[in-house]
Design a protein around this motif. Structure first.
Motif, PDB file in Angstrom:
ATOM      1  N   SER A  10       0.847  -1.194   0.000  1.00 40.70           N
ATOM      2  CA  SER A  10       0.000   0.000   0.000  1.00 40.70           C
ATOM      3  C   SER A  10       0.881   1.242   0.000  1.00 40.70           C
ATOM      4  N   MET A  11       0.278   2.366  -0.344  1.00 35.79           N
ATOM      5  CA  MET A  11       1.019   3.626  -0.312  1.00 35.79           C
ATOM      6  C   MET A  11       1.529   3.907   1.102  1.00 35.79           C
ATOM      7  N   ALA A  12       0.708   3.630   2.105  1.00 37.31           N
ATOM      8  CA  ALA A  12       1.130   3.869   3.494  1.00 37.31           C
ATOM      9  C   ALA A  12       2.330   3.002   3.862  1.00 37.31           C
ATOM     10  N   LEU A  25      12.113  12.114   1.394  1.00 41.02           N
ATOM     11  CA  LEU A  25      11.418  12.447   0.154  1.00 41.02           C
ATOM     12  C   LEU A  25      10.148  13.231   0.443  1.00 41.02           C
ATOM     13  N   THR A  26       9.782  14.093  -0.487  1.00 39.59           N
ATOM     14  CA  THR A  26       8.508  14.796  -0.386  1.00 39.59           C
ATOM     15  C   THR A  26       7.386  13.822  -0.724  1.00 39.59           C
ATOM     16  N   ASP A  27       6.151  14.210  -0.436  1.00 36.01           N
ATOM     17  CA  ASP A  27       5.007  13.359  -0.790  1.00 36.01           C
ATOM     18  C   ASP A  27       4.958  13.078  -2.289  1.00 36.01           C
ATOM     19  N   GLU A  28       5.275  14.089  -3.072  1.00 39.38           N
ATOM     20  CA  GLU A  28       5.265  13.914  -4.537  1.00 39.38           C
ATOM     21  C   GLU A  28       6.335  12.916  -4.972  1.00 39.38           C
ATOM     22  N   GLU A  29       7.514  12.994  -4.343  1.00 39.62           N
ATOM     23  CA  GLU A  29       8.596  12.067  -4.672  1.00 39.62           C
ATOM     24  C   GLU A  29       8.249  10.646  -4.248  1.00 39.62           C
ATOM     25  N   VAL A  30       7.609  10.495  -3.092  1.00 40.57           N
ATOM     26  CA  VAL A  30       7.185   9.168  -2.633  1.00 40.57           C
ATOM     27  C   VAL A  30       6.170   8.595  -3.615  1.00 40.57           C
ATOM     28  N   LYS A  31       5.216   9.404  -4.039  1.00 41.17           N
ATOM     29  CA  LYS A  31       4.207   8.943  -5.003  1.00 41.17           C
ATOM     30  C   LYS A  31       4.850   8.553  -6.326  1.00 41.17           C
ATOM     31  N   ALA A  32       5.806   9.363  -6.785  1.00 40.08           N
ATOM     32  CA  ALA A  32       6.490   9.044  -8.046  1.00 40.08           C
ATOM     33  C   ALA A  32       7.275   7.740  -7.918  1.00 40.08           C
ATOM     34  N   ALA A  33       7.969   7.562  -6.793  1.00 42.65           N
ATOM     35  CA  ALA A  33       8.720   6.323  -6.572  1.00 42.65           C
ATOM     36  C   ALA A  33       7.771   5.134  -6.469  1.00 42.65           C
TER      37      ALA A  33
END
Length: 146
Positions: A10-12, A25-33
């Protein structure tokens, strides 16, 4: 990273794992990864390099499974190593031994591959979650009776 053990990330869980690995990492970087994560293994962008001792253990486990020495793990190789008769679906008559072995192979390999690359990627991912070489060594030796 699969904290709940459902074989899905999961994302979490991913966000927590990124933090556990010490990545800021920023939230955007985590989502991209997260979007780069393959269904079978982590994208190399998230993996730490294996040191020589860990790589040697992974290769030893693969070689132990590769009874025929052809560089591929097949049902034939697994006979005598993995006890399919202990699997619940074999015991209830739902699957044959070959079906159990085939499903076991899928644990490590992408569809239609048995060449060990996914086996290495699988254990590379596990290695990333284990900080100390001594614990990784113990886990591999106990798991594969090395």
């Amino acid at each position: 990273m699969d904290d709940d053990g459902n074989k899905r990330l999961s994302m979490a869980e991913f966000r927590k794992g990124v933090a556990d690995f010490g990545l800021d990492l920023t939230d955007e970087e985590v989502k991209a990864a997260f979007n780069q994560v393959d269904t079978d293994h982590f994208s190399p962008c998230c993996a730490r390099a294996l040191n020589e001792s860990r790589l040697k253990l992974i290769k030893a486990a693969f070689q132990k499974m590769d009874k025929t020495g052809d560089g591929q793990i097949t049902v034939k190789d697994l006979k005598g190593i993995y006890n399919a008769r202990q699997h619940p679906k074999y015991q209830n008559g739902e699957w044959s031994e070959d079906q159990v072995f085939t499903e076991f192979l899928k644990t490590f390999e992408a569809p239609n591959t048995t060449d060990g690359v996914e086996f290495l990627n699988y254990y590379s991912g596990i290695s990333n979650s284990i900080d100390h070489d001594s614990y990784f060594d113990l886990m591999m030796r106990n798991s594969w009776k090395l």
